[in-house]
Design a protein around this motif. Structure first.
Motif, PDB file in Angstrom:
ATOM      1  N   LYS A  76       1.012  -1.177   0.303  1.00 38.51           N
ATOM      2  CA  LYS A  76       0.062  -0.035  -0.007  1.00 38.51           C
ATOM      3  C   LYS A  76       1.254   1.245   0.065  1.00 38.51           C
ATOM      4  O   LYS A  76       0.246   2.661  -0.017  1.00 38.51           O
ATOM      5  N   ASN A  77       2.624   0.721  -0.061  1.00 40.29           N
ATOM      6  CA  ASN A  77       2.485   1.999  -0.292  1.00 40.29           C
ATOM      7  C   ASN A  77       2.974   3.197   1.123  1.00 40.29           C
ATOM      8  O   ASN A  77       2.497   4.349   0.924  1.00 40.29           O
ATOM      9  N   THR A  78       2.573   2.671   2.324  1.00 42.08           N
ATOM     10  CA  THR A  78       2.375   3.077   3.785  1.00 42.08           C
ATOM     11  C   THR A  78       3.258   3.118   4.624  1.00 42.08           C
ATOM     12  O   THR A  78       3.537   2.034   5.274  1.00 42.08           O
ATOM     13  N   VAL A  79       3.589   3.818   5.692  1.00 43.32           N
ATOM     14  CA  VAL A  79       4.094   3.959   6.331  1.00 43.32           C
ATOM     15  C   VAL A  79       3.436   3.910   8.160  1.00 43.32           C
ATOM     16  O   VAL A  79       2.815   5.252   8.174  1.00 43.32           O
ATOM     17  N   ASN A  80       3.126   3.698   9.328  1.00 43.81           N
ATOM     18  CA  ASN A  80       2.983   3.494   9.653  1.00 43.81           C
ATOM     19  C   ASN A  80       3.746   4.051  11.506  1.00 43.81           C
ATOM     20  O   ASN A  80       4.706   3.756  11.491  1.00 43.81           O
ATOM     21  N   LEU A  81       2.746   4.876  11.949  1.00 41.83           N
ATOM     22  CA  LEU A  81       3.530   5.420  13.634  1.00 41.83           C
ATOM     23  C   LEU A  81       2.653   4.933  14.855  1.00 41.83           C
ATOM     24  O   LEU A  81       1.530   6.286  15.182  1.00 41.83           O
ATOM     25  N   GLN A  82       2.392   4.153  15.446  1.00 40.18           N
ATOM     26  CA  GLN A  82       1.700   3.515  16.624  1.00 40.18           C
ATOM     27  C   GLN A  82       2.290   4.475  18.265  1.00 40.18           C
ATOM     28  O   GLN A  82       3.237   3.839  18.200  1.00 40.18           O
ATOM     29  N   MET A  83       1.628   5.002  18.770  1.00 39.23           N
ATOM     30  CA  MET A  83       2.629   5.853  19.388  1.00 39.23           C
ATOM     31  C   MET A  83       1.077   5.279  20.396  1.00 39.23           C
ATOM     32  O   MET A  83      -0.929   6.324  20.638  1.00 39.23           O
ATOM     33  N   ASN A  84       1.844   5.098  21.760  1.00 35.75           N
ATOM     34  CA  ASN A  84       0.461   4.372  22.875  1.00 35.75           C
ATOM     35  C   ASN A  84       1.327   5.067  23.917  1.00 35.75           C
ATOM     36  O   ASN A  84       2.660   5.642  23.678  1.00 35.75           O
ATOM     37  N   SER A  85       0.836   5.147  25.461  1.00 35.16           N
ATOM     38  CA  SER A  85       0.809   6.088  26.835  1.00 35.16           C
ATOM     39  C   SER A  85       2.093   7.277  26.162  1.00 35.16           C
ATOM     40  O   SER A  85       2.811   7.385  26.524  1.00 35.16           O
ATOM     41  N   LEU A  86       0.642   8.188  25.785  1.00 43.15           N
ATOM     42  CA  LEU A  86       1.720   9.009  24.909  1.00 43.15           C
ATOM     43  C   LEU A  86       1.851  10.576  26.465  1.00 43.15           C
ATOM     44  O   LEU A  86       0.644  10.097  26.756  1.00 43.15           O
ATOM     45  N   LYS A  87       3.006  11.147  26.416  1.00 39.84           N
ATOM     46  CA  LYS A  87       2.612  12.103  27.478  1.00 39.84           C
ATOM     47  C   LYS A  87       2.977  13.580  27.238  1.00 39.84           C
ATOM     48  O   LYS A  87       3.661  13.337  25.632  1.00 39.84           O
ATOM     49  N   PRO A  88       3.429  14.282  27.562  1.00 41.86           N
ATOM     50  CA  PRO A  88       3.273  15.771  27.282  1.00 41.86           C
ATOM     51  C   PRO A  88       4.492  16.129  26.669  1.00 41.86           C
ATOM     52  O   PRO A  88       4.307  16.734  25.945  1.00 41.86           O
ATOM     53  N   GLU A  89       5.448  15.191  26.383  1.00 41.44           N
ATOM     54  CA  GLU A  89       6.826  16.013  25.969  1.00 41.44           C
ATOM     55  C   GLU A  89       6.423  15.230  24.895  1.00 41.44           C
ATOM     56  O   GLU A  89       7.729  15.705  23.738  1.00 41.44           O
ATOM     57  N   ASP A  90       5.569  14.361  23.807  1.00 42.33           N
ATOM     58  CA  ASP A  90       5.643  13.819  22.940  1.00 42.33           C
ATOM     59  C   ASP A  90       4.754  14.993  22.036  1.00 42.33           C
ATOM     60  O   ASP A  90       4.824  14.657  20.698  1.00 42.33           O
ATOM     61  N   THR A  91       4.773  16.046  22.299  1.00 46.66           N
ATOM     62  CA  THR A  91       3.536  16.997  21.723  1.00 46.66           C
ATOM     63  C   THR A  91       5.275  17.686  20.797  1.00 46.66           C
ATOM     64  O   THR A  91       6.604  18.431  21.162  1.00 46.66           O
ATOM     65  N   SER A  92       4.324  17.372  19.740  1.00 43.31           N
ATOM     66  CA  SER A  92       5.361  17.578  18.765  1.00 43.31           C
ATOM     67  C   SER A  92       5.474  17.854  16.788  1.00 43.31           C
ATOM     68  O   SER A  92       3.657  17.354  17.101  1.00 43.31           O
ATOM     69  N   VAL A  93       5.132  18.274  15.922  1.00 44.73           N
ATOM     70  CA  VAL A  93       5.374  18.626  14.705  1.00 44.73           C
ATOM     71  C   VAL A  93       5.558  16.968  14.399  1.00 44.73           C
ATOM     72  O   VAL A  93       7.386  16.928  15.048  1.00 44.73           O
ATOM     73  N   TYR A  94       5.407  16.037  13.693  1.00 39.15           N
ATOM     74  CA  TYR A  94       6.124  14.518  13.060  1.00 39.15           C
ATOM     75  C   TYR A  94       5.774  15.105  11.345  1.00 39.15           C
ATOM     76  O   TYR A  94       5.031  15.314  10.874  1.00 39.15           O
ATOM     77  N   TYR A  95       7.299  14.373  11.602  1.00 36.99           N
ATOM     78  CA  TYR A  95       7.546  14.720  10.139  1.00 36.99           C
ATOM     79  C   TYR A  95       7.400  12.962   9.789  1.00 36.99           C
ATOM     80  O   TYR A  95       8.519  12.047   9.867  1.00 36.99           O
ATOM     81  N   CYS A  96       7.286  12.765   8.393  1.00 44.07           N
ATOM     82  CA  CYS A  96       7.473  11.335   7.737  1.00 44.07           C
ATOM     83  C   CYS A  96       8.771  11.898   6.567  1.00 44.07           C
ATOM     84  O   CYS A  96       8.573  12.432   5.752  1.00 44.07           O
TER      85      CYS A  96
END
Length: 126
Positions: A76-96
């Motif tokens: 499918k030409n896709t890549v995923n990022l499963q993010m669990n137990s997120l924390k406030p310090e994970d706040t960001s712009v995420y780039y592929c």
């Protein structure tokens, strides 16, 4: 020109989960590594996770190990990022990051990727 397109960002609470996806319209998708980086305001763009061309080898930043999982679907030409137990310090712009090295020998640098998406905002509230 390879142009990754991210989706799946949003606003969640501390401890929640979120799944980011990245689609690449390029027939050579299965020949190169794909990665995720993130950038918080006023900070450098940092490595988060990477998967090699066939998805067998992955690397993670220490800050996300055990919480985030990168996966790819070459059909499918896709890549995923499963993010669990997120924390406030994970706040960001995420780039592929696309068109990475054909083989991984460790954590890649930003310069190892030729193409970048526009980014998707992830905000984790406390």
């Amino acid at each position: 020109q390879v142009q990754p397109v991210e989706s799946g960002g949003g606003l969640v609470q501390d401890g929640d989960s979120l799944r980011l996806s990245c689609a690449v319209s390029e027939h050579a998708f299965s020949t190169y590594a794909m990665g995720w980086f993130r950038q918080a305001p006023g900070k450098e763009r940092d490595f988060v996770a990477v998967t090699d061309a066939n998805g067998r080898r992955t690397y993670y930043a220490e800050a996300v190990k055990g919480r985030f999982t990168i996966s790819r679907d070459n059909a499918k030409n896709t890549v995923n990022l499963q993010m669990n137990s997120l924390k406030p310090e994970d706040t960001s712009v995420y780039y592929c990051a696309a068109n990475g090295p054909p083989r991984l020998r460790g954590v890649p640098a930003r310069a190892d990727f030729a193409s970048w998406g526009q980014g998707t905002q992830v905000t984790v509230s406390s």
